[in-house]
Design a protein around this motif. Structure first.
Motif, PDB file in Angstrom:
ATOM      1  N   THR B  47       0.824  -1.209   0.000  1.00  0.00           N
ATOM      2  CA  THR B  47       0.000   0.000   0.000  1.00  0.00           C
ATOM      3  C   THR B  47       0.858   1.259   0.000  1.00  0.00           C
ATOM      4  O   THR B  47       0.393   2.334  -0.340  1.00  0.00           O
ATOM      5  CB  THR B  47      -0.916   0.034   1.241  1.00  0.00           C
ATOM      6  OG1 THR B  47      -0.106  -0.178   2.403  1.00  0.00           O
ATOM      7  CG2 THR B  47      -1.964  -1.051   1.171  1.00  0.00           C
ATOM      8  N   LEU B 101       5.018   5.075  11.829  1.00  0.00           N
ATOM      9  CA  LEU B 101       3.795   5.190  12.627  1.00  0.00           C
ATOM     10  C   LEU B 101       3.158   6.565  12.458  1.00  0.00           C
ATOM     11  O   LEU B 101       1.935   6.687  12.382  1.00  0.00           O
ATOM     12  CB  LEU B 101       4.101   4.905  14.099  1.00  0.00           C
ATOM     13  CG  LEU B 101       4.309   3.420  14.395  1.00  0.00           C
ATOM     14  CD1 LEU B 101       4.994   3.210  15.736  1.00  0.00           C
ATOM     15  CD2 LEU B 101       2.974   2.668  14.370  1.00  0.00           C
ATOM     16  N   ASP B 106       1.112   0.839   7.278  1.00  0.00           N
ATOM     17  CA  ASP B 106       0.572  -0.403   7.832  1.00  0.00           C
ATOM     18  C   ASP B 106       1.463  -1.588   7.467  1.00  0.00           C
ATOM     19  O   ASP B 106       2.586  -1.421   6.984  1.00  0.00           O
ATOM     20  CB  ASP B 106      -0.888  -0.607   7.410  1.00  0.00           C
ATOM     21  CG  ASP B 106      -1.047  -0.724   5.898  1.00  0.00           C
ATOM     22  OD1 ASP B 106      -0.076  -1.106   5.217  1.00  0.00           O
ATOM     23  OD2 ASP B 106      -2.150  -0.419   5.407  1.00  0.00           O
ATOM     24  N   ARG B 107       0.948  -2.782   7.713  1.00  0.00           N
ATOM     25  CA  ARG B 107       1.735  -3.992   7.506  1.00  0.00           C
ATOM     26  C   ARG B 107       1.989  -4.273   6.024  1.00  0.00           C
ATOM     27  O   ARG B 107       2.763  -5.162   5.678  1.00  0.00           O
ATOM     28  CB  ARG B 107       0.970  -5.154   8.155  1.00  0.00           C
ATOM     29  CG  ARG B 107       1.799  -6.345   8.431  1.00  0.00           C
ATOM     30  CD  ARG B 107       0.984  -7.372   9.179  1.00  0.00           C
ATOM     31  NE  ARG B 107       1.313  -7.382  10.590  1.00  0.00           N
ATOM     32  CZ  ARG B 107       0.759  -8.202  11.461  1.00  0.00           C
ATOM     33  NH1 ARG B 107      -0.172  -9.057  11.071  1.00  0.00           N
ATOM     34  NH2 ARG B 107       1.117  -8.169  12.722  1.00  0.00           N
ATOM     35  N   LYS B 108       1.316  -3.546   5.160  1.00  0.00           N
ATOM     36  CA  LYS B 108       1.529  -3.714   3.711  1.00  0.00           C
ATOM     37  C   LYS B 108       2.491  -2.663   3.168  1.00  0.00           C
ATOM     38  O   LYS B 108       2.576  -2.457   1.962  1.00  0.00           O
ATOM     39  CB  LYS B 108       0.188  -3.632   2.967  1.00  0.00           C
ATOM     40  CG  LYS B 108      -0.833  -4.670   3.390  1.00  0.00           C
ATOM     41  CD  LYS B 108      -0.611  -5.988   2.682  1.00  0.00           C
ATOM     42  CE  LYS B 108      -1.543  -7.068   3.244  1.00  0.00           C
ATOM     43  NZ  LYS B 108      -1.222  -8.402   2.743  1.00  0.00           N
ATOM     44  N   TYR B 130       9.186  -3.946  12.493  1.00  0.00           N
ATOM     45  CA  TYR B 130       7.984  -3.120  12.391  1.00  0.00           C
ATOM     46  C   TYR B 130       6.767  -4.020  12.227  1.00  0.00           C
ATOM     47  O   TYR B 130       6.686  -4.803  11.279  1.00  0.00           O
ATOM     48  CB  TYR B 130       8.082  -2.146  11.212  1.00  0.00           C
ATOM     49  CG  TYR B 130       6.936  -1.152  11.177  1.00  0.00           C
ATOM     50  CD1 TYR B 130       6.751  -0.252  12.227  1.00  0.00           C
ATOM     51  CD2 TYR B 130       6.036  -1.124  10.124  1.00  0.00           C
ATOM     52  CE1 TYR B 130       5.702   0.654  12.210  1.00  0.00           C
ATOM     53  CE2 TYR B 130       4.984  -0.217  10.101  1.00  0.00           C
ATOM     54  CZ  TYR B 130       4.820   0.660  11.155  1.00  0.00           C
ATOM     55  OH  TYR B 130       3.773   1.551  11.155  1.00  0.00           O
ATOM     56  N   MET B 131       5.852  -3.924  13.150  1.00  0.00           N
ATOM     57  CA  MET B 131       4.672  -4.792  13.170  1.00  0.00           C
ATOM     58  C   MET B 131       5.064  -6.270  13.016  1.00  0.00           C
ATOM     59  O   MET B 131       4.338  -7.041  12.426  1.00  0.00           O
ATOM     60  CB  MET B 131       3.686  -4.364  12.088  1.00  0.00           C
ATOM     61  CG  MET B 131       3.141  -2.955  12.325  1.00  0.00           C
ATOM     62  SD  MET B 131       1.700  -2.601  11.318  1.00  0.00           S
ATOM     63  CE  MET B 131       1.286  -0.955  11.935  1.00  0.00           C
ATOM     64  N   GLY B 133       7.375  -7.475  11.216  1.00  0.00           N
ATOM     65  CA  GLY B 133       7.899  -7.872   9.908  1.00  0.00           C
ATOM     66  C   GLY B 133       7.135  -7.347   8.716  1.00  0.00           C
ATOM     67  O   GLY B 133       5.989  -7.709   8.526  1.00  0.00           O
TER      68      GLY B 133
END
Lengths: 376, 376
Positions: B47, B101, B106-108, B130-131, B133
């Motif tokens: 994303t 952050l 996000d995770r994507k 981060y999150m 991975g």
């Protein structure tokens, strides 16, 4: 077995095997000598053991663990961190690294996490990062840690902008759940653990939920057999879910039932103000209502069972107001940093029917309306 | 191809495939449009893309990369860190987390490391954590990073008590080695990269060492074909070693030839005072002499080839004195925190014969004697 009688050396020990190929490990659940004799067989080899604990747990259990480890390792070190979720940050993590490097701990050091979920998460993350990875063992001393954070390899610290944002997937070599350690656990901490136990009903196993309804009083009274069963079944369910999805690509997200709202409550009230389990309990009520609102639960039966069970477990069922004027907006803001968020859309774990969960994007307006309806 | 002519769109691109099952990835080596067209095919979906670079590299290459990424990602963020090994610490790493952050990554999100080894190590570690991975891509802009830190998945930050002590094994999804970026590299940085290239001879491939002896002048003059070959062969050798031992259980340690002494030089002189490659060059001379001292190299031929090659590459061959009075003791102290140390005994990578390396515990007295003999 009554709460005050010491466990006989032959007391039952339950074993849950977490199958993850080369990173498989056993969870042992029991008490007394019979538990620890079996645990010793699984201690990882190493040049030293480093017990990481906190200042609350240390006076209670550090000495006993140290004596046991001294039989197996040439050197045993200890680090006692300040207690509490508000210390789950880089500064505190660095105390572990300082102790390891200051004492010349090498790559053959084995870390032992003695404490609750915070200690487990931080020790696991320290083990994942120290020299790019050393073995570690979980000795969880809270019900929450025994049923939840000791399974699944999730380790992390918090960032001021979000909970558990910095971490790793890293598996322990062994988990030892000593039920005796729950005797010193404050009542609200036991309740907090029961929230995660109860969670396994709606997301996976309504038979277990029915067992919980029948046995919640025994659990609150710390009946050892009831606790051992609840811990074992929770670990089994979590293990089944995690084995199918180690790095949280999909299925595993269902373990976050109640957690999207719950994390917002924790962050919004300030870390440490609400216990994680309490926030999850209130979050499960909201997530169930959201499932209803979206038409996934045609009748209100499940909510009518969930609420009294949470209450009997000593858990809150109402979420707090986070902002006097723009409460729903504040919740949405905080939920948007959730790790399940994709492209800005908040994704919730919903149930349909009870016993089965899935993840679903929910429009901000729908979530906001629910929050306005539910929070006074 | 001369140094100043732009690469034609059809210029050769070399590919080295790193085979690590589900975590396999390609290294592309080349220049110009032909390199980047091939690279784009491998960009991970996401994303957003987050370019992590430093204040030295940003003015040179950030804009071009940003434009390319904007065609593939809805959002492109950037973080420019302060430049230098002395900033490879938690405070600087946290700037990446703050940016991620703070911008709602996000995770994507996909991290792009644009810079040398320090940027690669820190971005990789940030991506690992981060999150728990997110994917990352290496775009190394120094020779050292192209031949060394972009292969093997080692990521880390330094701790005041030791280099690379906090980190993770975490693989990139893609590595793009753009030879054009070496044109802006200071001469001493090119030399530092050549130290790691030369290393692959004595530990694995003396034929490559002979090629380097014949072509060192072309490399120093930045001949593109010579550089592409040197980078590809270095990556191939490192890949062969790493594939056999991803988490540094044994064989992989031979990549640390010259590094045990080298790390002591870097730490002892203060991080940043000696370039890593320079410290490794002086360390390789010491490690070769230690191999001789222990009887592994019956004749002195190899040292007589190594020293002039290092000199032609612009590298130091003499290690510095770290302490006026107790120099050997200071070296030993610093080497003892090395990750290869086991139970207090320092382990060195030694060669016997040249082209083959192994790891060996060496008594402190022997290492101290060598240091006394070699350092004025």
């Amino acid at each position: 077995m009554s709460q005050s009688s010491p466990a006989p050396a032959t007391a039952a020990v339950d074993v849950v095997d977490i199958a993850l190929d080369a990173r498989s490990y056993p969870i042992l659940i029991g008490q007394g000598e019979s538990l620890w004799q079996q645990a010793e067989v699984h201690f990882p080899k190493g040049t030293s053991a480093v017990i990481v604990t906190n200042t609350t747990v240390a006076p209670l259990y550090l000495q006993a663990l140290r004596q046991r480890l001294e039989r197996h390792y040439p050197k045993v070190l200890e680090v006692a961190l300040p207690d509490g979720e508000q210390h789950k940050n880089w500064q505190t993590l660095n105390l572990i690294f300082d102790a390891l490097l200051g004492n010349g701990a090498d790559r053959k050091a084995v870390l032992y996490a003695l404490g609750g979920g915070v200690i487990g998460d931080m020790t696991g993350f320290a083990a994942a990062c120290y020299m790019r990875g050393v073995p570690f063992v979980q000795v969880p001393t809270t019900l929450l840690a025994q049923v939840d954070s000791s399974v699944g390899g999730k380790t992390a610290i918090n960032h001021p902008l979000g909970k558990n944002m910095i971490g790793a997937f890293y598996q322990p070599r062994l988990v030892v759940c000593d039920i005796d350690t729950l005797r010193t656990l404050p009542t609200e901490q036991l309740s907090a653990g029961l929230a995660e136990v109860i969670k396994y009903g709606p997301i996976y196993d309504m038979e277990f939920f029915a067992w919980l309804e029948a046995n919640v009083e025994r659990l609150v009274a710390q009946d050892a057999d009831a606790l051992r069963h609840a811990i074992r079944r929770s670990c089994e369910i979590k293990a089944a879910v995690v084995s199918a999805d180690e790095t949280e690509a999909g299925l595993r997200e269902i373990l976050n039932f109640g957690h999207t709202f719950g994390h917002a409550i924790e962050a919004g009230m300030g870390y440490g103000a609400w216990l994680h389990g309490h926030a999850v309990a209130a979050g499960m009520v909201l997530a169930t209502r959201l499932s209803q609102k979206l038409g996934h639960l045609p009748d209100a039966d499940f909510l009518a069972r969930l609420v009294p069970l949470l209450q009997k477990a000593g858990l809150p069922i109402e979420a707090p107001r986070l902002d006097p004027a723009r409460n729903a907006e504040r919740y949405l803001e905080l939920m948007r940093v959730d790790k399940k968020t994709q492209g800005g859309a908040i994704r919730f774990v919903l149930i349909a029917p009870p016993g089965q969960a899935h993840t679903e994007k929910v429009a901000d307006a729908v979530a906001a309306q629910l929050l306005d309806e539910c929070i006074a």
